[in-house]
Design a protein around this motif. Sequence first.
Motif, PDB file in Angstrom:
ATOM      1  N   TRP A 146       0.839  -1.208   0.000  1.00 61.43           N
ATOM      2  CA  TRP A 146       0.000   0.000   0.000  1.00 61.43           C
ATOM      3  C   TRP A 146       0.872   1.256   0.000  1.00 61.43           C
ATOM      4  O   TRP A 146       0.595   2.217  -0.736  1.00 61.43           O
ATOM      5  CB  TRP A 146      -0.917  -0.018   1.221  1.00 61.43           C
ATOM      6  CG  TRP A 146      -1.811   1.173   1.312  1.00 61.43           C
ATOM      7  CD1 TRP A 146      -3.035   1.339   0.710  1.00 61.43           C
ATOM      8  CD2 TRP A 146      -1.560   2.378   2.032  1.00 61.43           C
ATOM      9  NE1 TRP A 146      -3.541   2.572   1.022  1.00 61.43           N
ATOM     10  CE2 TRP A 146      -2.657   3.232   1.825  1.00 61.43           C
ATOM     11  CE3 TRP A 146      -0.492   2.815   2.830  1.00 61.43           C
ATOM     12  CZ2 TRP A 146      -2.731   4.507   2.392  1.00 61.43           C
ATOM     13  CZ3 TRP A 146      -0.558   4.079   3.396  1.00 61.43           C
ATOM     14  CH2 TRP A 146      -1.668   4.918   3.179  1.00 61.43           C
ATOM     15  N   ILE A 147       1.932   1.264   0.808  1.00 62.76           N
ATOM     16  CA  ILE A 147       2.848   2.413   0.864  1.00 62.76           C
ATOM     17  C   ILE A 147       3.523   2.601  -0.493  1.00 62.76           C
ATOM     18  O   ILE A 147       3.592   3.723  -1.019  1.00 62.76           O
ATOM     19  CB  ILE A 147       3.906   2.221   1.974  1.00 62.76           C
ATOM     20  CG1 ILE A 147       3.232   2.220   3.352  1.00 62.76           C
ATOM     21  CG2 ILE A 147       4.977   3.296   1.904  1.00 62.76           C
ATOM     22  CD1 ILE A 147       4.104   1.675   4.471  1.00 62.76           C
ATOM     23  N   ARG A 148       4.012   1.504  -1.077  1.00 62.34           N
ATOM     24  CA  ARG A 148       4.671   1.575  -2.391  1.00 62.34           C
ATOM     25  C   ARG A 148       3.742   2.162  -3.442  1.00 62.34           C
ATOM     26  O   ARG A 148       4.102   3.096  -4.161  1.00 62.34           O
ATOM     27  CB  ARG A 148       5.113   0.176  -2.818  1.00 62.34           C
ATOM     28  CG  ARG A 148       5.742   0.129  -4.212  1.00 62.34           C
ATOM     29  CD  ARG A 148       5.673  -1.247  -4.808  1.00 62.34           C
ATOM     30  NE  ARG A 148       4.287  -1.675  -4.971  1.00 62.34           N
ATOM     31  CZ  ARG A 148       3.929  -2.910  -5.300  1.00 62.34           C
ATOM     32  NH1 ARG A 148       4.832  -3.841  -5.472  1.00 62.34           N
ATOM     33  NH2 ARG A 148       2.654  -3.226  -5.440  1.00 62.34           N
ATOM     34  N   ASP A 149       2.503   1.637  -3.497  1.00 64.25           N
ATOM     35  CA  ASP A 149       1.550   2.119  -4.497  1.00 64.25           C
ATOM     36  C   ASP A 149       1.241   3.596  -4.299  1.00 64.25           C
ATOM     37  O   ASP A 149       1.139   4.362  -5.265  1.00 64.25           O
ATOM     38  CB  ASP A 149       0.261   1.300  -4.449  1.00 64.25           C
ATOM     39  CG  ASP A 149       0.492  -0.155  -4.863  1.00 64.25           C
ATOM     40  OD1 ASP A 149       1.562  -0.456  -5.444  1.00 64.25           O
ATOM     41  OD2 ASP A 149      -0.400  -0.987  -4.593  1.00 64.25           O
ATOM     42  N   GLY A 150       1.093   4.014  -3.029  1.00 63.82           N
ATOM     43  CA  GLY A 150       0.795   5.415  -2.739  1.00 63.82           C
ATOM     44  C   GLY A 150       1.931   6.340  -3.129  1.00 63.82           C
ATOM     45  O   GLY A 150       1.703   7.425  -3.687  1.00 63.82           O
ATOM     46  N   LEU A 151       3.161   5.931  -2.853  1.00 63.93           N
ATOM     47  CA  LEU A 151       4.316   6.770  -3.185  1.00 63.93           C
ATOM     48  C   LEU A 151       4.503   6.879  -4.695  1.00 63.93           C
ATOM     49  O   LEU A 151       4.831   7.943  -5.221  1.00 63.93           O
ATOM     50  CB  LEU A 151       5.585   6.217  -2.534  1.00 63.93           C
ATOM     51  CG  LEU A 151       5.651   6.342  -1.002  1.00 63.93           C
ATOM     52  CD1 LEU A 151       6.846   5.567  -0.466  1.00 63.93           C
ATOM     53  CD2 LEU A 151       5.702   7.799  -0.564  1.00 63.93           C
ATOM     54  N   ILE A 152       4.281   5.759  -5.411  1.00 61.99           N
ATOM     55  CA  ILE A 152       4.433   5.787  -6.874  1.00 61.99           C
ATOM     56  C   ILE A 152       3.314   6.614  -7.504  1.00 61.99           C
ATOM     57  O   ILE A 152       3.560   7.477  -8.352  1.00 61.99           O
ATOM     58  CB  ILE A 152       4.459   4.351  -7.447  1.00 61.99           C
ATOM     59  CG1 ILE A 152       5.746   3.637  -7.013  1.00 61.99           C
ATOM     60  CG2 ILE A 152       4.345   4.364  -8.968  1.00 61.99           C
ATOM     61  CD1 ILE A 152       5.803   2.157  -7.363  1.00 61.99           C
ATOM     62  N   ALA A 153       2.066   6.384  -7.062  1.00 61.33           N
ATOM     63  CA  ALA A 153       0.925   7.105  -7.640  1.00 61.33           C
ATOM     64  C   ALA A 153       0.956   8.588  -7.278  1.00 61.33           C
ATOM     65  O   ALA A 153       0.566   9.442  -8.079  1.00 61.33           O
ATOM     66  CB  ALA A 153      -0.384   6.479  -7.166  1.00 61.33           C
ATOM     67  N   GLY A 154       1.425   8.903  -6.050  1.00 57.47           N
ATOM     68  CA  GLY A 154       1.436  10.299  -5.601  1.00 57.47           C
ATOM     69  C   GLY A 154       2.366  11.184  -6.409  1.00 57.47           C
ATOM     70  O   GLY A 154       2.060  12.341  -6.667  1.00 57.47           O
ATOM     71  N   GLY A 155       3.503  10.637  -6.810  1.00 58.18           N
ATOM     72  CA  GLY A 155       4.448  11.393  -7.624  1.00 58.18           C
ATOM     73  C   GLY A 155       4.982  12.657  -6.966  1.00 58.18           C
ATOM     74  O   GLY A 155       5.363  13.600  -7.656  1.00 58.18           O
ATOM     75  N   ILE A 156       5.021  12.705  -5.627  1.00 56.14           N
ATOM     76  CA  ILE A 156       5.466  13.922  -4.925  1.00 56.14           C
ATOM     77  C   ILE A 156       6.951  13.871  -4.593  1.00 56.14           C
ATOM     78  O   ILE A 156       7.554  14.899  -4.327  1.00 56.14           O
ATOM     79  CB  ILE A 156       4.667  14.137  -3.611  1.00 56.14           C
ATOM     80  CG1 ILE A 156       3.179  13.952  -3.847  1.00 56.14           C
ATOM     81  CG2 ILE A 156       4.904  15.506  -3.042  1.00 56.14           C
ATOM     82  CD1 ILE A 156       2.369  14.034  -2.575  1.00 56.14           C
ATOM     83  N   LEU A 157       7.535  12.672  -4.582  1.00 58.01           N
ATOM     84  CA  LEU A 157       8.949  12.552  -4.218  1.00 58.01           C
ATOM     85  C   LEU A 157       9.817  13.246  -5.266  1.00 58.01           C
ATOM     86  O   LEU A 157       9.579  13.125  -6.467  1.00 58.01           O
ATOM     87  CB  LEU A 157       9.341  11.078  -4.092  1.00 58.01           C
ATOM     88  CG  LEU A 157       8.598  10.276  -3.022  1.00 58.01           C
ATOM     89  CD1 LEU A 157       9.019   8.814  -3.076  1.00 58.01           C
ATOM     90  CD2 LEU A 157       8.851  10.842  -1.633  1.00 58.01           C
ATOM     91  N   ARG A 158      10.837  13.965  -4.791  1.00 56.18           N
ATOM     92  CA  ARG A 158      11.689  14.728  -5.701  1.00 56.18           C
ATOM     93  C   ARG A 158      12.968  14.010  -6.069  1.00 56.18           C
ATOM     94  O   ARG A 158      13.347  13.970  -7.225  1.00 56.18           O
ATOM     95  CB  ARG A 158      12.039  16.070  -5.057  1.00 56.18           C
ATOM     96  CG  ARG A 158      10.835  16.944  -4.891  1.00 56.18           C
ATOM     97  CD  ARG A 158      11.242  18.300  -4.448  1.00 56.18           C
ATOM     98  NE  ARG A 158      10.049  19.128  -4.398  1.00 56.18           N
ATOM     99  CZ  ARG A 158      10.058  20.353  -3.990  1.00 56.18           C
ATOM    100  NH1 ARG A 158      11.168  20.923  -3.609  1.00 56.18           N
ATOM    101  NH2 ARG A 158       8.942  21.056  -3.971  1.00 56.18           N
ATOM    102  N   ASP A 159      13.675  13.504  -5.049  1.00 60.13           N
ATOM    103  CA  ASP A 159      14.990  12.916  -5.293  1.00 60.13           C
ATOM    104  C   ASP A 159      14.993  11.395  -5.211  1.00 60.13           C
ATOM    105  O   ASP A 159      15.937  10.760  -5.675  1.00 60.13           O
ATOM    106  CB  ASP A 159      16.006  13.469  -4.280  1.00 60.13           C
ATOM    107  CG  ASP A 159      16.167  14.976  -4.406  1.00 60.13           C
ATOM    108  OD1 ASP A 159      16.069  15.483  -5.540  1.00 60.13           O
ATOM    109  OD2 ASP A 159      16.372  15.647  -3.372  1.00 60.13           O
ATOM    110  N   VAL A 160      13.987  10.827  -4.595  1.00 57.87           N
ATOM    111  CA  VAL A 160      13.918   9.373  -4.421  1.00 57.87           C
ATOM    112  C   VAL A 160      12.889   8.815  -5.388  1.00 57.87           C
ATOM    113  O   VAL A 160      11.793   9.349  -5.505  1.00 57.87           O
ATOM    114  CB  VAL A 160      13.526   9.017  -2.963  1.00 57.87           C
ATOM    115  CG1 VAL A 160      13.292   7.522  -2.820  1.00 57.87           C
ATOM    116  CG2 VAL A 160      14.610   9.470  -1.994  1.00 57.87           C
TER     117      VAL A 160
END
Length: 202
Positions: free
Chosen positions: A173-187
Amino acid sequence: MGVQAALEWAFRIEKAQLELPEPPDPERGPGVGFGLEYVLMQRAALGCKVDGGQYKMGDYTHEDAEVIAATVAGMPDSLGGRRMAIRVAELARAGLTPDWMPGAVPRCVPVDTRENQHGVRAATDVVGTERVLSRGKWRMIEILACPVTFSPHPHQIEAAHRAYDDWWAALGWIRDGLIAGGILRDVEVTNVMPKERPWGKG
């Protein structure tokens, strides 16, 4: 990096804090405020990080680590909610994977043992008496039994496997949220996940 590596980077290296939302106050009714997702979206739209904060007055925590921590804090109740969020953060901070009891096989062992000069022996209990004919005389003898148990118990192994499954689902769930969110800049979080059900064959 995979989601487990990203979590370990955020909580272990960057020492991000898990800021869980306050539980609703029944006296005040439904809370009024902004969710973590709203705050993160506004920060992304702003294009900068607001100075200050409750923790780390002199230390800088990478904003991607804060985004990861905020995502963990938003764990839905269907996946364990606050308790699972804390568990995920603690394991990441320690660099550990849940103990699914690898190689554990239930073995039949005595409930109790006694030690004497001859070594360790299983303890026995008297479970009855019997009259037997021995050397032409009737005698009463004690019938002994050794109480046994299984260690580790199959339920313990099943519980460890369930806990691993729950953690694995939370990471998905965390992985999907981080990928879908697209907010990470450097990671960049990839689809790489820890092994699913590592106790299975193949």
